[in-house]
Write a protein that holds these residues in place. Structure first.
Motif, PDB file in Angstrom:
ATOM      1  N   MET A   1     -24.935 -17.818  34.543  1.00 44.76           N
ATOM      2  CA  MET A   1     -26.191 -18.490  34.067  1.00 44.76           C
ATOM      3  C   MET A   1     -25.424 -19.325  32.851  1.00 44.76           C
ATOM      4  N   PRO A   2     -25.702 -20.783  32.949  1.00 50.46           N
ATOM      5  CA  PRO A   2     -25.825 -21.826  31.454  1.00 50.46           C
ATOM      6  C   PRO A   2     -26.786 -21.288  30.583  1.00 50.46           C
ATOM      7  N   ILE A   3     -25.540 -21.504  29.121  1.00 51.54           N
ATOM      8  CA  ILE A   3     -26.010 -21.347  27.818  1.00 51.54           C
ATOM      9  C   ILE A   3     -27.517 -21.782  27.601  1.00 51.54           C
ATOM     10  N   LEU A   4     -27.545 -23.449  27.680  1.00 52.57           N
ATOM     11  CA  LEU A   4     -28.644 -24.526  28.300  1.00 52.57           C
ATOM     12  C   LEU A   4     -29.058 -24.620  29.116  1.00 52.57           C
ATOM     13  N   GLU A   5     -30.667 -25.347  29.461  1.00 54.96           N
ATOM     14  CA  GLU A   5     -30.804 -25.414  30.879  1.00 54.96           C
ATOM     15  C   GLU A   5     -32.743 -25.904  30.872  1.00 54.96           C
ATOM     16  N   LEU A   6     -32.082 -27.941  31.090  1.00 51.32           N
ATOM     17  CA  LEU A   6     -33.815 -28.221  31.164  1.00 51.32           C
ATOM     18  C   LEU A   6     -33.688 -28.507  32.411  1.00 51.32           C
ATOM     19  N   ASN A   7     -35.335 -27.832  32.803  1.00 51.29           N
ATOM     20  CA  ASN A   7     -35.859 -28.869  34.159  1.00 51.29           C
ATOM     21  C   ASN A   7     -36.730 -29.495  34.015  1.00 51.29           C
ATOM     22  N   ASP A   8     -36.831 -30.374  34.750  1.00 46.59           N
ATOM     23  CA  ASP A   8     -37.692 -31.480  34.875  1.00 46.59           C
ATOM     24  C   ASP A   8     -38.893 -31.721  33.449  1.00 46.59           C
ATOM     25  N   VAL A   9     -38.100 -32.382  32.514  1.00 41.84           N
ATOM     26  CA  VAL A   9     -38.181 -31.907  31.375  1.00 41.84           C
ATOM     27  C   VAL A   9     -39.375 -33.550  30.769  1.00 41.84           C
ATOM     28  N   HIS A  10     -40.676 -33.385  30.606  1.00 43.15           N
ATOM     29  CA  HIS A  10     -41.351 -34.740  30.281  1.00 43.15           C
ATOM     30  C   HIS A  10     -41.516 -34.706  28.683  1.00 43.15           C
ATOM     31  N   ALA A  11     -41.447 -35.747  28.022  1.00 43.73           N
ATOM     32  CA  ALA A  11     -42.098 -35.911  26.708  1.00 43.73           C
ATOM     33  C   ALA A  11     -42.350 -36.962  25.998  1.00 43.73           C
ATOM     34  N   TYR A  12     -43.404 -37.140  25.088  1.00 47.80           N
ATOM     35  CA  TYR A  12     -43.938 -37.896  25.222  1.00 47.80           C
ATOM     36  C   TYR A  12     -44.331 -38.167  23.545  1.00 47.80           C
ATOM     37  N   TYR A  13     -44.192 -39.869  22.719  1.00 48.73           N
ATOM     38  CA  TYR A  13     -44.546 -40.217  21.551  1.00 48.73           C
ATOM     39  C   TYR A  13     -46.097 -40.864  21.900  1.00 48.73           C
ATOM     40  N   GLY A  14     -47.142 -40.003  21.351  1.00 48.88           N
ATOM     41  CA  GLY A  14     -48.309 -40.875  21.680  1.00 48.88           C
ATOM     42  C   GLY A  14     -48.152 -40.849  22.755  1.00 48.88           C
ATOM     43  N   HIS A  15     -48.716 -42.419  23.924  1.00 46.31           N
ATOM     44  CA  HIS A  15     -49.031 -42.951  25.252  1.00 46.31           C
ATOM     45  C   HIS A  15     -47.473 -42.814  25.708  1.00 46.31           C
ATOM     46  N   ILE A  16     -45.757 -43.225  24.834  1.00 38.42           N
ATOM     47  CA  ILE A  16     -45.280 -43.735  25.553  1.00 38.42           C
ATOM     48  C   ILE A  16     -43.878 -42.162  26.028  1.00 38.42           C
ATOM     49  N   HIS A  17     -44.601 -42.643  27.454  1.00 36.92           N
ATOM     50  CA  HIS A  17     -43.959 -41.569  28.225  1.00 36.92           C
ATOM     51  C   HIS A  17     -41.800 -41.545  27.996  1.00 36.92           C
ATOM     52  N   ALA A  18     -41.406 -40.583  27.216  1.00 38.24           N
ATOM     53  CA  ALA A  18     -40.069 -41.265  26.646  1.00 38.24           C
ATOM     54  C   ALA A  18     -39.261 -40.437  27.478  1.00 38.24           C
ATOM     55  N   LEU A  19     -39.575 -39.183  27.875  1.00 41.81           N
ATOM     56  CA  LEU A  19     -38.615 -38.330  28.743  1.00 41.81           C
ATOM     57  C   LEU A  19     -39.292 -38.124  29.972  1.00 41.81           C
ATOM     58  N   LYS A  20     -38.536 -38.833  31.280  1.00 39.46           N
ATOM     59  CA  LYS A  20     -39.428 -38.689  32.754  1.00 39.46           C
ATOM     60  C   LYS A  20     -38.549 -38.068  33.619  1.00 39.46           C
ATOM     61  N   GLY A  21     -38.832 -36.278  33.239  1.00 39.52           N
ATOM     62  CA  GLY A  21     -38.186 -35.479  34.067  1.00 39.52           C
ATOM     63  C   GLY A  21     -36.581 -35.234  33.706  1.00 39.52           C
ATOM     64  N   VAL A  22     -36.074 -34.941  32.509  1.00 35.70           N
ATOM     65  CA  VAL A  22     -34.678 -34.393  32.363  1.00 35.70           C
ATOM     66  C   VAL A  22     -33.892 -33.432  32.772  1.00 35.70           C
ATOM     67  N   SER A  23     -33.258 -33.401  33.508  1.00 33.42           N
ATOM     68  CA  SER A  23     -33.058 -31.962  33.921  1.00 33.42           C
ATOM     69  C   SER A  23     -31.388 -32.054  33.742  1.00 33.42           C
ATOM     70  N   LEU A  24     -30.672 -31.108  32.783  1.00 31.81           N
ATOM     71  CA  LEU A  24     -29.528 -30.804  32.687  1.00 31.81           C
ATOM     72  C   LEU A  24     -28.864 -29.541  32.669  1.00 31.81           C
ATOM     73  N   SER A  25     -27.930 -29.444  32.277  1.00 31.23           N
ATOM     74  CA  SER A  25     -27.218 -27.862  31.717  1.00 31.23           C
ATOM     75  C   SER A  25     -26.257 -28.125  30.752  1.00 31.23           C
ATOM     76  N   VAL A  26     -26.113 -27.040  30.169  1.00 28.36           N
ATOM     77  CA  VAL A  26     -24.685 -26.402  29.682  1.00 28.36           C
ATOM     78  C   VAL A  26     -24.240 -25.360  29.450  1.00 28.36           C
ATOM     79  N   GLU A  27     -23.100 -25.238  30.161  1.00 30.71           N
ATOM     80  CA  GLU A  27     -22.438 -24.159  30.131  1.00 30.71           C
ATOM     81  C   GLU A  27     -21.557 -23.137  29.146  1.00 30.71           C
ATOM     82  N   GLU A  28     -21.407 -21.802  29.060  1.00 33.37           N
ATOM     83  CA  GLU A  28     -20.873 -21.716  27.319  1.00 33.37           C
ATOM     84  C   GLU A  28     -19.380 -22.234  27.781  1.00 33.37           C
ATOM     85  N   GLY A  29     -19.536 -22.882  27.190  1.00 34.40           N
ATOM     86  CA  GLY A  29     -17.368 -23.082  26.093  1.00 34.40           C
ATOM     87  C   GLY A  29     -17.267 -24.690  26.423  1.00 34.40           C
TER      88      GLY A  29
END
Ligand SMILES: Nc1ncnc2c1ncn2[C@@H]1O[C@H](COP(=O)(O)OP(=O)(O)O)[C@@H](O)[C@H]1O
Ligand SMILES: [Mg+2]
Lengths: 242, 309
Positions: A1-29
């Motif tokens: 299991m990764p220590i950190l895992e992002l799956n299809d993350v979308h984020a906005y500043y008001g109407h600005i679509h800043a993250l359009k489905g970010v997926s990534l992971s970081v393993e221990e160490g």
């Protein structure tokens, strides 16, 4: 299991679509780097992990547990350290007080002492400046303080946002050596950089982000050899232009 | 000479009351850059609460000293807690929703709340000025107790102002400098996002700031009542303007600056009252405000340093 895992993350500043489905992971160490041009969404990714920004869609897991939607102080309590872009030290507090703020959630005085010892061993310069207001430090010292402050919570993962920004090359090398040390002491690292060359030289794996989307993901060596990365991020475009 | 010393003593007493109110402006501005225009009304609400406690207890200056002191302490605590809670509540229901809105939005909301609170004041105690029971005897300590041969008056109410205010000021300063919550306030004032990354609950810290500012205003409400013996629903307007000027004078956001600014304005006001005419005092106070804004907008001790307790 990764220590950190992002799956299809979308984020906005008001109407600005800043993250359009970010997926990534970081393993221990691991040291994982996220590289990309100015405005690509690197800082937004870290801010979303820390809860400073709420993702509108997608999930963020830390050690398997959902953390998206948690307020930032709750995320910090899980021991996710974040040294933000631009250092953001508390300018009118002393170096010592800044470090103490980093241990805000540590109630154990022994842990506080150990944390200070660890930071002062990594950054002897900070010990010399202990009683000085953080706002009066040089850029490099402020960066050391920002990283040291994030270490005070004994983080399980450390998010570093452009630690090389605005620093002289020798200082950049020093900071990167210390990042490697911190990682060897057992802390996973997610390193955001515009200086792709330095970042890939210490990372195990990397992701390339462009206008809010991950466009590449590979081992650090793989990315260093990648044609697109060489041209766009390792400053070899002049060869093409010529 | 005696007249000058007398004037300065009056000014000092008024200045301490202004300082207590000014702290509320400066604390809140330091942490969320809001000029809380409703803060003068928080002071008024505090003084009304103190009056209610004293009239309910039914004491007057003819009662034994012990009984009066007990009631004064109760009234002080009630006024502080009530004013603190109301300030906290206004932030909770109104300003907190506007944290990310343009700065003008909470500012206008604060002006609106100042009218709301004034009307609550009218509903509570009517529109006419009320007598605040004189529980403290007008004894002149210098002549009656110390048997000095002087025309200067330093009365028990004046002593009371200082005996209550100075410890409160020192306590607040100690709190902001040394406690865990105080440090959270300073960190939040300097960099809200960075504070959140340290694990500080920023919303709770801002609430605490409103609470502290309200506690000080409530104390000022009782102290002023016992010193000037009159309260009225719109007393917060002028007191608020004085205190706001004091906060700007000292460098808004700066705790020490607010206290010094308050004392300075108290002295200026008293000098103008006695050497010019009382109706000139507001003009002089605002001339000071204009001069500071024009020539030293960051105030005499520097801006935005609620953390520089
Ligand atoms: N506070 C903000 N308000 C509005 N837009 C923002 C804000 N911060 C960043 N952005 C926009 O979001 C995008 C991603 O920004 P950022 O994550 O800071 O990029 P990077 O860190 O990769 O340079 C950019 O287009 C930027 O203009
Ligand atoms: Mg960035």
């Amino acid at each position: 299991m990764p220590i950190l895992e992002l799956n299809d993350v979308h984020a906005y500043y008001g109407h600005i679509h800043a993250l359009k489905g970010v997926s990534l992971s970081v393993e221990e160490g691991e040291i994982v780097t996220l590289i990309g041009a100015n405005g690509a969404g690197k800082s937004t990714t870290l801010r979303t992990i820390s809860g400073l920004l709420r993702p509108r869609l997608g999930s963020i897991r830390f050690q398997g547990q959902r953390i998206d939607g948690l307020p930032p102080h709750r995320v910090a309590a899980l021991r996710i350290g974040h040294a933000p872009e631009g250092r953001r030290v508390f300018p009118r507090m002393t170096v010592r007080e800044n470090l103490e703020m980093g241990a805000f959630l540590q109630s154990d005085p022994a842990a506080l002492r150990q944390g200070l010892e660890r930071v002062f061993t990594l950054f002897p310069r900070l010990q010399e400046r202990e009683r000085q207001a953080a706002g009066t430090l040089s850029g490099g010292e402020q960066q050391m303080l920002a990283i040291g402050r994030a270490l005070m919570s004994q983080p399980r993962i450390l998010l570093l946002d452009e630690p090389s920004m605005g620093l002289a090359p020798t200082l950049v090398e020093l900071i990167f050596d210390i990042i490697v040390d911190i990682n060897r002491q057992g802390t996973a690292i997610l390193l955001v950089e515009q200086n792709a060359h330095m970042a890939l030289s210490i990372a195990h794996r990397g992701y390339v982000i462009q206008t809010g989307q991950i466009i590449l993901s590979d081992t650090a060596e793989g990315l260093q050899r990648n044609e697109l990365v060489r041209r766009a991020y390792l400053g070899e475009e002049s060869a093409l232009a010529g | 000479m005696d007249q000058l010393i007398q004037t300065l003593l009056f000014g000092l007493s008024n200045g301490f009351v202004i300082a207590l109110i000014a702290l509320g402006y400066t604390l809140v501005y330091g942490i969320i850059q809001l000029i809380n225009f409703a803060h003068g009304e928080i002071y008024m609400i505090g003084s009304f609460m103190a009056l209610t406690v004293i009239t309910t207890a039914g004491v007057s200056w003819t009662d034994p000293v012990g009984a009066r002191l007990v009631v004064i302490v109760l009234a002080l605590m009630a006024a502080m807690l009530f004013a603190g809670s109301i300030n906290f509540l206004v932030d909770r229901v109104a300003y907190r929703r506007l944290r990310r809105a343009p700065r003008l939005a909470p500012l206008i909301t604060a002006i609106g709340f100042s009218f709301v609170l004034q009307n609550i004041g009218i509903w509570w105690k009517g529109a006419r000025p009320l007598q605040f029971p004189a529980l403290l005897p007008p004894t002149n300590i210098l002549t009656d107790w110390l048997h000095l041969d002087t025309t200067i008056t330093f009365s028990i109410p004046m002593l009371f102002v200082m005996v209550v205010t100075v410890p409160l000021l020192l306590l607040l300063r100690w709190f902001v400098r040394n406690t865990r919550l105080g440090k959270a306030m300073r960190a939040t004032a300097q960099d809200r996002d960075a504070a959140a990354l340290m694990g500080i609950d920023v919303n709770r810290t801002i609430s605490l700031t409103f609470l502290l500012g309200g506690l000080m205003a409530g104390a000022a409400g009782l102290i002023n009542g016992l010193y000037n013996n009159q309260v009225v629903f719109n007393m917060g307007f002028f007191a608020g303007l004085m205190a706001f000027t004091a906060a700007v004078l000292g460098g808004i956001g700066n705790l020490t600056g607010a206290v010094l600014g308050g004392i300075f304005l108290g002295l200026v006001g008293a000098l103008s009252d006695s050497y010019l005419q009382a109706q000139w005092t507001p003009a002089i106070v605002f001339a000071v405000l204009v001069l500071v804004i024009v020539f030293k907008p960051s105030g005499l001790l520097g801006e935005q340093v609620a953390d520089r307790a």
